[in-house]
Enzyme design. Structure first.
Site, PDB file in Angstrom:
ATOM      1  N   THR A 131       0.822  -1.209   0.000  1.00  0.00           N
ATOM      2  CA  THR A 131       0.000   0.000   0.000  1.00  0.00           C
ATOM      3  C   THR A 131       0.860   1.266   0.000  1.00  0.00           C
ATOM      4  O   THR A 131       2.006   1.240   0.454  1.00  0.00           O
ATOM      5  CB  THR A 131      -0.891  -0.009   1.262  1.00  0.00           C
ATOM      6  N   ASP A 132       0.265   2.359  -0.459  1.00  0.00           N
ATOM      7  CA  ASP A 132       0.976   3.649  -0.396  1.00  0.00           C
ATOM      8  C   ASP A 132       1.065   4.181   1.033  1.00  0.00           C
ATOM      9  O   ASP A 132       1.817   5.103   1.308  1.00  0.00           O
ATOM     10  CB  ASP A 132       0.293   4.697  -1.298  1.00  0.00           C
ATOM     11  N   GLU A 133       0.289   3.567   1.962  1.00  0.00           N
ATOM     12  CA  GLU A 133       0.258   4.103   3.331  1.00  0.00           C
ATOM     13  C   GLU A 133       1.598   3.922   4.048  1.00  0.00           C
ATOM     14  O   GLU A 133       1.844   4.569   5.063  1.00  0.00           O
ATOM     15  CB  GLU A 133      -0.893   3.456   4.114  1.00  0.00           C
ATOM     16  N   TYR A 156      -1.585  -0.522  10.978  1.00  0.00           N
ATOM     17  CA  TYR A 156      -1.741  -1.177   9.670  1.00  0.00           C
ATOM     18  C   TYR A 156      -0.563  -0.848   8.759  1.00  0.00           C
ATOM     19  O   TYR A 156       0.107  -1.738   8.233  1.00  0.00           O
ATOM     20  CB  TYR A 156      -3.059  -0.754   9.004  1.00  0.00           C
ATOM     21  N   LYS A 160       2.467  -3.235   7.213  1.00  0.00           N
ATOM     22  CA  LYS A 160       2.717  -3.414   5.777  1.00  0.00           C
ATOM     23  C   LYS A 160       4.136  -2.961   5.429  1.00  0.00           C
ATOM     24  O   LYS A 160       4.822  -3.606   4.630  1.00  0.00           O
ATOM     25  CB  LYS A 160       1.696  -2.632   4.936  1.00  0.00           C
TER      26      LYS A 160
END
Ligand code: NAD
Ligand code: TYD
Length: 348
Positions: A131-133, A156, A160
């Site tokens: 993810t970009d997060e 989260y 990741k």
């Protein structure tokens, strides 16, 4: 026949990837490994479950012996790894579950892949979907590039980010051939109604408040899930080993503007007077550690692999709403039982 293991294939994005691969590559056998958590749903794959080149494996990526045994039994050539705990709000209430599945689970898969193939890496690939997060939060300007330093803010995104680091470390240390992609927020059919778009569609249908966190001025870059699946296919087949690809929609929306567009489209489709759904908007307590803005620079995948989104946001949102409106049974099934407990804890 090439054997591809897709993890998390009963979830939102995974089910679109499984469908694409099963239909597009009849010469490959697709194994879908999924623990069927609250987010996994075999209803998502009803149309491919009878296909000859598809097998469902019910199992947990954190169970080392089980994972080793299926790698030995099936001799998967490649892995596309999507299984994860994926919702930021749940990671705030239960961070350990995220560490277990997202970090430990990824390592268990990497280990099994390494043991099976040792140094016989020809035609093998471990593809980690991320993810970009992991990059953290942007201010008012700038874009996430592949070289942006990791700076995750939620349990989260930290889990990741950690899994991305382990994939890279296995590449450096054991020479595993891997690729990673980091994608922006997805929306589309079969998304579990805990995430913004399907949650608000379901609430509008049920005349429930639309809980906008904080002042609603948080920004996300939205991508239609089928365009993400197409990008995953490209990265898997054409991506360069040990490279990372950012995937995004070139499509930034402030939450409140997105919600207003959604309300307008819902009113039109439901034949309600304009402004009916907007009245449900309710500003609620902010999410702790809420990232202000995500926006992806997707020029690398665009230039190197020729990918760009095929669907405009207005079209994709309209298709998405239509799907939920004609699949109320799916929505009712996933929102019965435990969903009510989750919803009451999160929003009341
Ligand atoms: P999802 O929550 O809809 O689905 C996750 C799937 O993984 C479910 O089917 C679940 O049963 C399965 N799963 C969970 N724990 C498991 C375990 N221990 N063993 C086996 N299976 C398990 O998630 P999603 O939105 O489809 O996201 C898929 C992947 O894409 C995730 O890795 C996520 O981080 C990444 N991603 C998501 C988005 C997004 O906007 N949704 C954006 C970028 C990247
Ligand atoms: P979400 O769909 O949870 O994705 P992510 O947190 O991974 O970006 O949330 C998208 C945006 O919508 C995010 O800024 C949080 C906000 N949001 C709300 O305002 N209310 C809600 O009930 C939810 C679930 C999200």
């Amino acid at each position: 026949m090439k054997k591809i293991l897709i993890t998390g294939g009963a979830g939102f994005i995974g089910s679109h990837v499984v469908r694409l691969f099963v239909n597009k590559y009849p010469e490959c056998h697709i194994y879908n490994l999924d623990a069927l958590t609250y987010a996994g749903n075999l209803e998502n794959l009803k149309d491919v479950e009878y296909k000859k080149n598809y097998t469902f494996l019910h199992g947990d990526i954190t169970e080392e012996e089980y994972i080793k045994s299926i790698f030995t039994d099936y001799q998967f050539d490649s892995v596309i790894h999507l299984a994860a705990e994926s919702h930021v709000d749940r990671s705030i209430t239960d961070p350990l579950a995220f560490a277990k599945t997202n970090i430990l689970g990824t390592m268990v898969l990497l280990n099994a892949f390494k043991i099976l193939w040792q140094n016989k890496w020809d035609d093998k690939r471990f593809y980690h979907v991320s993810t970009d997060e992991v990059y953290g939060s942007l201010g008012a300007t700038g874009l996430f590039e592949e070289s942006t330093p990791y700076n995750p803010n939620s349990p989260y995104s930290a889990s990741k980010a950690s899994s991305d680091h382990f994939v890279r470390a296995y590449g450096e240390t054991y020479k595993i051939p891997y690729v990673i992609s980091n994608c922006s927020n997805n929306y589309g059919q079969h998304q579990f109604p805990e995430k913004l778009v399907p949650l608000f569609i379901n609430n509008i249908l049920n005349d429930k408040p639309l809980p906008v966190y904080g002042d609603g001025n948080y920004t996300r870059d939205w991508l239609y899930v089928l365009d993400h699946a197409i990008a995953i296919d490209l990265v898997f087949h054409k991506g360069v080993n040990h490279e990372t690809y950012n995937i995004g929609g070139f499509n930034e929306w402030k939450n409140i503007d997105l919600v207003k567009l959604l309300c307008e489209q819902m009113d039109n489709k439901l034949g309600r007077a304009n402004g009916t759904s907007e009245k449900l908007i309710t500003y609620v307590k902010d999410r702790p550690g809420h990232d202000l803005r995500y926006a992806i620079d997707a020029s690398k995948i665009n230039k190197d692999l020729g990918w760009s989104p095929t669907v405009t946001f207005e079209e994709g949102l309209s298709e998405t709403i239509d799907w939920y409106l004609s699949n109320e049974e799916w929505l009712n099934n996933v929102t019965s039982g435990n969903y009510q407990n989750y919803y009451n804890k999160q929003y009341n």
